[in-house]
Design a protein around this motif. Sequence first.
Motif, mmCIF file in Angstrom:
data_model
loop_
_atom_site.group_PDB
_atom_site.id
_atom_site.type_symbol
_atom_site.label_atom_id
_atom_site.label_comp_id
_atom_site.label_asym_id
_atom_site.label_seq_id
_atom_site.Cartn_x
_atom_site.Cartn_y
_atom_site.Cartn_z
ATOM 1 N N LEU A 18 2.108 15.625 2.452
ATOM 2 C CA LEU A 18 2.712 14.397 2.671
ATOM 3 C C LEU A 18 4.114 14.694 3.316
ATOM 4 O O LEU A 18 4.497 13.515 4.329
ATOM 5 N N ARG B 192 -4.704 10.725 8.801
ATOM 6 C CA ARG B 192 -4.109 11.720 7.953
ATOM 7 C C ARG B 192 -2.673 11.153 7.775
ATOM 8 O O ARG B 192 -2.273 11.142 6.704
ATOM 9 N N LEU B 193 -2.185 10.830 8.840
ATOM 10 C CA LEU B 193 -0.762 10.262 8.617
ATOM 11 C C LEU B 193 -0.517 9.148 8.004
ATOM 12 O O LEU B 193 0.338 8.907 7.153
ATOM 13 N N ALA C 41 0.711 -1.037 0.045
ATOM 14 C CA ALA C 41 0.049 -0.067 0.017
ATOM 15 C C ALA C 41 0.668 1.383 0.001
ATOM 16 O O ALA C 41 0.620 2.304 -0.701
ATOM 17 N N ASN C 42 1.986 1.188 0.601
ATOM 18 C CA ASN C 42 3.034 2.288 0.701
ATOM 19 C C ASN C 42 3.715 2.288 -0.691
ATOM 20 O O ASN C 42 4.619 1.536 -0.767
ATOM 21 N N PRO C 43 3.651 3.578 -1.083
ATOM 22 C CA PRO C 43 4.275 3.542 -2.576
ATOM 23 C C PRO C 43 5.802 3.749 -2.479
ATOM 24 O O PRO C 43 6.482 3.820 -3.539
ATOM 25 N N ARG D 25 -5.976 12.644 13.479
ATOM 26 C CA ARG D 25 -4.722 13.089 12.769
ATOM 27 C C ARG D 25 -3.707 11.675 12.458
ATOM 28 O O ARG D 25 -3.071 11.647 11.602
ATOM 29 N N LEU E 100 -2.935 8.036 5.816
ATOM 30 C CA LEU E 100 -3.105 8.109 4.227
ATOM 31 C C LEU E 100 -2.001 8.785 3.529
ATOM 32 O O LEU E 100 -1.989 8.605 2.497
ATOM 33 N N ALA E 101 -1.505 9.675 4.198
ATOM 34 C CA ALA E 101 -0.105 10.163 3.777
ATOM 35 C C ALA E 101 0.765 9.189 3.293
ATOM 36 O O ALA E 101 1.526 9.244 2.403
ATOM 37 N N HIS E 102 1.158 8.139 4.373
ATOM 38 C CA HIS E 102 2.128 7.373 4.070
ATOM 39 C C HIS E 102 1.670 6.447 2.927
ATOM 40 O O HIS E 102 2.741 5.894 2.198
ATOM 41 N N VAL E 103 0.325 6.343 2.697
ATOM 42 C CA VAL E 103 0.182 5.309 1.519
ATOM 43 C C VAL E 103 -0.214 6.336 0.307
ATOM 44 O O VAL E 103 -0.648 5.805 -0.826
ATOM 45 N N GLY E 104 0.142 7.536 0.399
ATOM 46 C CA GLY E 104 0.118 8.739 -0.731
ATOM 47 C C GLY E 104 -1.216 8.680 -1.148
ATOM 48 O O GLY E 104 -1.825 9.165 -2.459
ATOM 49 N N LEU F 144 -3.407 10.909 1.038
ATOM 50 C CA LEU F 144 -4.053 11.928 1.680
ATOM 51 C C LEU F 144 -4.437 12.965 0.570
ATOM 52 O O LEU F 144 -3.715 13.426 -0.243
ATOM 53 N N PRO F 145 -5.948 13.253 0.656
ATOM 54 C CA PRO F 145 -6.446 14.277 -0.238
ATOM 55 C C PRO F 145 -5.544 15.727 -0.276
ATOM 56 O O PRO F 145 -4.992 16.126 0.743
ATOM 57 N N ALA G 258 3.585 15.070 7.191
ATOM 58 C CA ALA G 258 2.988 13.874 7.663
ATOM 59 C C ALA G 258 4.013 12.957 7.886
ATOM 60 O O ALA G 258 4.259 12.291 8.939
ATOM 61 N N ASN H 195 -3.677 0.258 -4.082
ATOM 62 C CA ASN H 195 -3.978 1.360 -3.774
ATOM 63 C C ASN H 195 -5.105 1.179 -2.556
ATOM 64 O O ASN H 195 -6.082 0.518 -2.921
ATOM 65 N N VAL H 196 -4.969 2.140 -1.646
ATOM 66 C CA VAL H 196 -6.162 2.039 -0.388
ATOM 67 C C VAL H 196 -7.261 2.877 -1.260
ATOM 68 O O VAL H 196 -7.208 3.783 -1.532
#
Lengths: 183, 183, 183, 183
Positions: free
Chosen positions: C174, B173-174, A99-101, B170, B176-180, B182-183, C177, B46-47
């Motif tokens: 990103l 959000r971290l 999941a992590n790119p 939070r 989602l950022a990790h898996v690319g 985060l909107p 994060a 992809n998440v």
Amino acid sequence: MTDIDSSSDTQTETGWLSSDQLEIFRANMPLVYVDAVPVRVDGLGNVEEVGMLLRQGADRSISRMVVTGRVLYGERVREALMRHCEKDLGPMALPRVPANPTPFTIAEYFPDPEISGFYDPRHHAVSLAYVVPVDGECEPTQEALDLTWFTPQEAVSDDVVLEMTSGHDRLIRLALAHVGKLP
Amino acid sequence: MTDIDSSSDTQTETGWLSSDQLEIFRANMPLVYVDAVPVRVDGLGNVEEVGMLLRQGADRSISRMVVTGRVLYGERVREALMRHCEKDLGPMALPRVPANPTPFTIAEYFPDPEISGFYDPRHHAVSLAYVVPVDGECEPTQEALDLTWFTPQEAVSDDVVLEMTSGHDRLIRLALAHVGKLP
Amino acid sequence: MTDIDSSSDTQTETGWLSSDQLEIFRANMPLVYVDAVPVRVDGLGNVEEVGMLLRQGADRSISRMVVTGRVLYGERVREALMRHCEKDLGPMALPRVPANPTPFTIAEYFPDPEISGFYDPRHHAVSLAYVVPVDGECEPTQEALDLTWFTPQEAVSDDVVLEMTSGHDRLIRLALAHVGKLP
Amino acid sequence: MTDIDSSSDTQTETGWLSSDQLEIFRANMPLVYVDAVPVRVDGLGNVEEVGMLLRQGADRSISRMVVTGRVLYGERVREALMRHCEKDLGPMALPRVPANPTPFTIAEYFPDPEISGFYDPRHHAVSLAYVVPVDGECEPTQEALDLTWFTPQEAVSDDVVLEMTSGHDRLIRLALAHVGKLP
């Protein structure tokens, strides 16, 4: 690192790219590659085995290597990773792209083996390297002669390292370290 | 962050630990926790969705939260992660703990919400946070009232954030950022 | 994402590459880029401020953006990162490229803004993104009109996001994060 | 892994913790630790040398080891990392704690050396491991007898590995892999 680019034309956004054009790119620009280290994991995610292909490498020797190949124009890195895993491991391999790119390391391949330890006589490539668990049945396809699974201990043994070129033995060690299984 | 520790005795290497003893630990030493953000991924990794439990949190409010719990004496982090996922998501969830043992972030929970933004009125806990893809059917178990799946967009929306406490919004959000994603 | 490639010839291993040749590459192959998010850290490594350049972007708008540029043939990723930081932040910036060569994310820029959210009208680029602490005095150089430092809170505020294009606002989130400072 | 906890009382939020109380914790709960691998980097961030302390380890043998110690109640992980680096490397070491709070690996120390390969006869500890560049002059302090710098090649050589216990030799290899410098 090897792929079939040098022996055939290549499809791009703007049509087919000739071998000649690809040669010019290779002599002038770093290419984007992906490397995938296929692994078998247990139910807790522990890596138990590492898969290595036996095939003709970029340096023309027969050696053990990871899955590797180019990212095409317009292609997502994730798609390239899946495409090369399916191409090399067969359609039933069921690779699970993380999941992590973020790659676990960047392998920079140069025509000069001294620069980074990662070597490709054909070009400069920046390869994003991933550990990819596979759940299904793997059958080496295309030019690969064989696919063998090694325990972490075996994968870093002198015998296996001697069968690897281009820095792929080091890539395996970096992958095992990333998953906490480097002996 | 919540678990059942405060309402029952706890098994340890040296036998059962009383609630009183656990209270003394909590007042004197940071505890080791794991947080798991359950996700649904597509075939390329992809998440697509993030799962959140609705339950009574450490602060006694009913709120949306991630899977969380303590690492026991003698237990591997990986085992704790699997145990808490199965406890909270049910036996058919089929969580896939990542091969890489490194958490995507460290969430440091303190009784004082100002220190790190991660808050637990009961204790200081250092929590290793992971994104865990789940393939199977999830059924919230134990004290959880519900489990809901949100798209990344929904998961960071004001409506959902308002239903979260302790810094879990939070943490999402971290993750989602990790898996690319985060909107 | 911008650099001076489109307005001048470019040195390569095999000599100078003409603008025309670069255009052909751009239409056929993904390019290797690096993105650097300059930050100020305190004595414990906490990110306190994020630096953003004000300049003409790849889409010709004046916008806030991170340091970005191409990796040249024969160049290590690390060298490219340092070169672009010095080029954009000035010779006294003292950027500290991380010891870990792994980017915090991969930003895939496409001419079609819908594919990944990272947009470059000129080409498909795979950009390795790093957070780079800078210790010294920064002076925007070359085409940059300004360099401004923002707190994490400011950096994700609507006002600043509105001044960013090409997905750079998302790259900043990103990055924050990754260092645990996303508000 | 060693620290002075076993020979003296320890300050906590609620006052001083007696050696007896600490012994009870150790027998019942995993402790939170940090491990720091001190490194020297060049101007591009390449790791050139790894620092190792010579001291009496948790197993009472004199061996080479990394910086290590407990996270205290109320203390941020970052603060613990800095405190132990200053304690072991001296006040002029100028350690640079990374902006990213994620450890490069989790070292799980157990009284049974078979469980994870990381061994501590005193307790179960979950240690967050970081690579920490140091810019200044290091002087081993407290119980350390010596601090020696090794190249990556030396650091993984049989001679040096033989001088290490508790899994610290493996931790060094994982750290070198993380920074792309494992031979």
